[in-house]
Every structure is written in structure tokens, then in C-alpha cells.
Design an enzyme around this catalytic site. Structure first.
Site, PDB file in Angstrom:
ATOM      1  N   GLU A 343       0.888  -1.197  -0.025  1.00 25.67           N
ATOM      2  CA  GLU A 343      -0.039  -0.018  -0.013  1.00 25.67           C
ATOM      3  C   GLU A 343       0.846   1.010  -0.001  1.00 25.67           C
ATOM      4  O   GLU A 343       1.749   1.413   1.073  1.00 25.67           O
ATOM      5  CB  GLU A 343      -0.789  -0.251   1.253  1.00 25.67           C
ATOM      6  CG  GLU A 343      -1.644   1.571   1.402  1.00 25.67           C
ATOM      7  CD  GLU A 343      -2.389   1.790   0.250  1.00 25.67           C
ATOM      8  OE1 GLU A 343      -2.562   3.078  -0.116  1.00 25.67           O
ATOM      9  OE2 GLU A 343      -3.170   0.811  -0.202  1.00 25.67           O
ATOM     10  N   CYS A 440     -14.287  -0.426  -7.921  1.00 21.56           N
ATOM     11  CA  CYS A 440     -15.418  -0.352  -7.254  1.00 21.56           C
ATOM     12  C   CYS A 440     -16.031   0.945  -8.041  1.00 21.56           C
ATOM     13  O   CYS A 440     -16.505   1.822  -7.570  1.00 21.56           O
ATOM     14  CB  CYS A 440     -15.444   0.350  -5.770  1.00 21.56           C
ATOM     15  SG  CYS A 440     -16.854   0.251  -4.794  1.00 21.56           S
TER      16      CYS A 440
END
Length: 512
Positions: A343, A440
Site C-alpha cells: 500500500e 469499485c
């Protein structure tokens, strides 16, 4: 020019002199300056429930919390889903007021486009010409008047008091007149007037559904790619409904409660029966998590695509905040695989570490650009999840403010980043390895377009698997996943059809 109000709704004439020395009818620019100089100090200085300077109206704690969150979203680009729980806890709202604050916040954010059109008609001016603190209070008041059972007089009085504290008496008089005008007509009447003000059919749909026109068109094209363009109205309606809270019991670590109803599709999903979801997560030691069922299916599409061989090496390339990482870690533990996470943003990387702490599997978390991280270890991984940064327009139920932040100009640079991440992930796969490309967002430029471009660039080096077939095997019940008109194996989930976020899931296998 000030608006012309119907007889009986014009605010009373202000006093000759104000206590702070400003003239009673200051210019709009001066009002904005005073709002910035005095408004925030006033809001902080008076705790919820205390009477105003005039001793007339007190503001309920739930409304104060909702207003402060709306201001932070508008002024500082804050995320309501992250800020609201802390605001509720800080003020100490009970369960009833916490529920009201949640409804007021999310309801106002979801319907902001419609409410802005109503305010513009009632004020006879563009909302862009209204000082932001006043505008947010008006939005909050209009939501209560048109979409809740809150008594109109309470909605008007307390919203006006919020304006008085932020902008002074003159701004409060303006807000009082606007809100009383809104309260004089029915919601249906306002919706009709808003529709009549539209310049096109898509703008009419936009104003009625409170979605920007570009998002409506993106949704329509994505539905048409499945031959389901007639579902647009159902999708927009579902997008404005409050989603239920879904939990995930990490496989092998926590069972789904025997007395709980099961999720529709994920074998590990069950809805929150009520109360605070954080309490359920804490009680389980983190082995039960809040996670949309679509996110669960996205992670399972990777871990269940084909047979897992013991000793496989997995990578979650864009892991923050860590929900899918935790589920993959539990799946890896059960199957005898290892998992690494990456990340780029340090704060989100820390969330990933917290997320996987409940799983008795060592999951190292690196903080690198995903394009560098995957490509730096070519041929090293058996499975890679690319949950790519995207517009997020598939999760507008839970993050309604995203619809007002993103524009069509955001799509091309995101699509470029997504393509580069997916190419790097393929490079990081061993021959026969699988990458799950997840967004998404149902926007075709972020989903089908990215996959098609990568396949064209890599040619026979990759093949696309049927993600729909994998999800049908994973699902607890039949799942409606129509074929894509482009012939791809991509699976698209929808709020109106599946009760999930609009997740797009594609699977690519690296050939030898």
C-alpha cells in the site's frame, strides 16, 4: 439582488446596529468574510443544546454533529464515513440521536443535487452564490423538510440557528425565508418544479435522482453492456438507499453465528442485526469484520479461481484499507499459501497491518508504488489482487459525497494508472498465475476498457478467465450475472440487483 419572497415569508427588518459593529445589510462578500472569521469559532464555542446568543433556539446534538460533518466534507474534502463515527463518539450521542445524525448526514449528502436545485428555486439565486456555511445548513434543513418526519418548524428553527451562529442575523433571516418557502410546498410539488427547470432528459433524471449527468451516462452504458439498460431507474433508486451493514466472518477463524441470517452470496457474510458494528468487531477480536458482500466476492474470486497448491505466494498490490487483505489472509492460511501486501499511502498501510492482525499468518506490508512493487519481482507470485484506485462511483451508497467530488476529467488518468498496475501485476505473475483486476466502479473506461487494452498489449501472453463462472461456484445461491456484450468474462455486481456495491471483477491468467 435579494430574492422576492411570497407575502408573509420576508424576514423581519434587522435592528439598526449589530453588536459586532457591522451594518445590518452587509454585502454578500462581507458576509462570507465574517463567516470565515467568526463562524467556526462560534460553532466550536457553543456545545450542542446550548441556547443561541439571543436565547431563542437551541440546536439538538444530532443536528450539530450532522452539520459539522457536512461542513468538513464541503470545506476540507473529509470522508463522512470516517468522520461521522468519531464525531458521534466525541459528542456522546445516545443510540437514538446517533441514528438521527447518521440519517441527516448521509441523507443530505445523497440528495444534495436535488436539494441544491430546490434551494436555488426558493432563494431565486444559484447555490454557488450562497456562503458555504449557510448553504450547508440550508441543505440540512431542506432534507429534514422534504425527506424525513422531522417537524418542519423544528427543521426550520434549528437550521436557522446554525446559520445565525455561522453567519449572523442577516444570513439567518435569509435562511429563515428560504426554508419557510420550501416548507410551504409539498415534496412532490418541488420535485415537479425541479424537473421543469431541466434543459434535457438526462438533466431531469440527474436532478430527480441526485446523480451528476456524467455518472448517469456511465451507468447507462455499463448496464447496456449487459443488455440491461432498462434497469437504470432501479439502479439510481438503490444508489440513494441506505445500505445495510454486512459483516464477514473470516474463514477458519470465526463462524457465522448460527442464529444470524446468511448473506445472499458470500458464504461468510451475514447482516448486522442492530447496534454498533464496532462492538461486534471488537468482541470477535477482529475476526468478524464490516465488509460489503461485493468486496468479499471480489477477494474470493481470486482465492477460488482454480485449485490452490500448497506453498503458493499471493500479493495484494493495492491493499489499503485492508478488508480484502484480511479475507485473503484467512483464505491463504486455510490453503497453505503465503500472502504479502502493498500500500503506497503510509496511513492506509497502517490500516492494512491492523486489519490482518487478527489472522495468525505473517503478512508483510510494503509501502511502494504498486507498479514498481509487482514488476520488481517478475514471475514471483501465483495470485495477485489489483484492487485498483478508481472513481469509486460504484460505492455511492456508502460514500455519497464521491458523486460530487469526481468529474469526467478524473477518468482518463485513473484508467492510465489502472492499466499500468495491471500490466505490472501480470509481469509479477509466474506462468499459470492469476491476477484479479477489481474496481469499485462500473465505468467501462475503468473496467472493460482497461482489461481490453492490456489484453491487446500482451496478446497471447494472457488469457481471460470467466469470473462469472467462478462467482457462481462461490455463491451460496444463484447469482444473476449476464454475459457482457464484448464477449469478456468480466463479472459486474450492482446495488439494485445484488444488494452490493457495483464491483467489477475480471480474472486474467498468465500463459507459459
Amino acid at each position: 439582488m435579494p430574492p422576492s419572497f411570497p407575502r408573509g415569508t420576508r424576514p423581519r427588518r434587522p435592528p439598526r446596529a449589530r453588536r459586532d459593529g457591522h451594518p445590518p445589510r452587509a454585502s454578500r462578500r462581507g458576509s462570507a468574510r465574517r463567516s470565515r472569521r467568526h463562524g467556526r469559532r462560534r460553532l466550536v464555542a457553543r456545545p450542542p443544546g446550548r441556547a443561541s446568543a439571543g436565547g431563542i433556539v437551541s440546536v439538538q446534538g444530532a443536528r450539530r454533529v450532522a452539520y459539522d460533518v457536512l461542513r468538513a466534507v464541503d470545506e476540507a474534502d473529509a470522508y463522512a464515513n470516517l468522520l461521522l463515527p468519531h464525531a458521534i463518539e466525541r459528542v456522546g450521542l445516545d443510540a437514538k440521536d446517533a441514528a438521527l445524525a447518521t440519517e441527516l448526514t448521509y441523507g443530505t449528502l445523497r440528495r444534495r443535487g436535488t436539494y441544491d436545485a430546490v434551494i436555488a428555486l426558493a432563494a431565486d439565486r444559484s447555490v454557488d452564490d450562497i456562503d458555504p456555511p449557510v448553504r450547508d445548513a440550508l441543505r440540512l434543513g431542506v432534507h429534514q423538510i422534504l425527506s424525513t418526519r422531522v417537524a418542519s418548524h423544528a427543521a426550520v428553527n434549528e437550521s436557522v440557528e446554525l446559520v445565525r451562529r455561522a453567519g449572523g442575523r442577516s444570513a439567518a433571516g435569509f435562511a429563515n425565508a428560504v426554508l419557510r418557502r420550501v416548507a410551504r410546498e409539498t415534496p412532490g410539488s418541488w420535485l415537479q418544479r425541479v424537473g421543469e427547470s431541466a434543459r434535457s432528459n438526462d438533466e431531469r433524471i440527474s436532478l430527480a435522482s441526485s446523480h451528476p449527468v456524467w455518472i448517469i451516462r456511465a451507468f447507462r452504458r455499463a448496464l447496456a453492456a449487459e443488455g440491461r439498460a432498462d434497469e437504470l431507474d432501479d439502479l439510481l433508486l438503490a444508489d440513494n438507499a441506505a445500505p445495510r451493514v454486512t459483516l464477514a466472518a473470516l474463514p477458519g477463524l470465526a463462524p457465522v453465528p448460527s442464529d444470524a441470517p446468511r448473506g445472499r452470496y458470500s458464504p461468510y457474510a451475514f447482516p448486522l442485526a442492530g447496534g454498533d458494528p464496532d462492538a461486534a468487531v471488537s468482541a470477535s477480536g477482529g475476526r468478524v469484520r464490516v465488509q460489503d458482500e461485493g468486496s468479499q466476492l471480489a477477494a474470493l474470486a481470486l482465492s477460488r479461481a482454480g485449485t490452490v497448491r500448497p506453498g503458493e505466494r499471493w500479493l495484494d498490490l493495492c491493499a489499503g484499507p485492508g478488508g480484502k487483505t484480511a479475507l485473503l489472509a484467512a483464505e491463504a492460511l486455510t490453503a497453505g499459501a503465503t500472502l504479502e501486501a502493498n500500500e503506497l499511502v503510509p496511513a492506509r498501510a497502517e490500516l492494512v497491518r491492523r486489519s490482518v492482525a487478527a489472522v495468525p499468518l505473517e503478512v508483510p506490508v510494503s509501502e511502494e508504488d504498486g507498479r514498481v512493487r509487482a514488476a520488481s519481482t517478475p514471475g514471483a507470485y501465483d495470485r495477485i489482487l489489483v484492487d485498483a484506485p478508481c472513481t469509486g462511483i460504484g460505492a455511492l451508497r456508502r460514500r455519497p459525497e464521491a458523486r460530487w467530488r469526481k468529474t469526467p476529467a478524473d477518468v482518463p488518468p485513473l484508467a492510465t494508472l489502472q492499466r499500468e498496475l495491471l500490466l505490472a501485476a501480470v509481469e509479477g505473475l509466474r506462468p499459470g498465475g492469476i491476477v484479479a483486476y477489481v474496481t469499485c466502479s462500473p465505468h467501462l473506461a475503468e473496467t472493460a476498457g482497461v482489461v481490453a487494452e492490456v489484453r491487446r498489449e500482451l496478446g497471447d501472453a494472457v488469457e481471460e478467465l470467466d469470473a462469472r463462472a467462478v462467482l457462481r461456484e462461490v455463491s451460496r445461491s444463484p447469482i444473476d450475472l449476464p454475459d457482457q456484450t464484448d464477449g469478456s468474462g468480466r463479472a459486474q455486481l450492482w446495488p439494485h440487483r445484488h444488494g452490493t456495491d457495483a464491483m467489477s471483477i475480471a480474472l486474467l491468467r498468465k500463459r507459459a
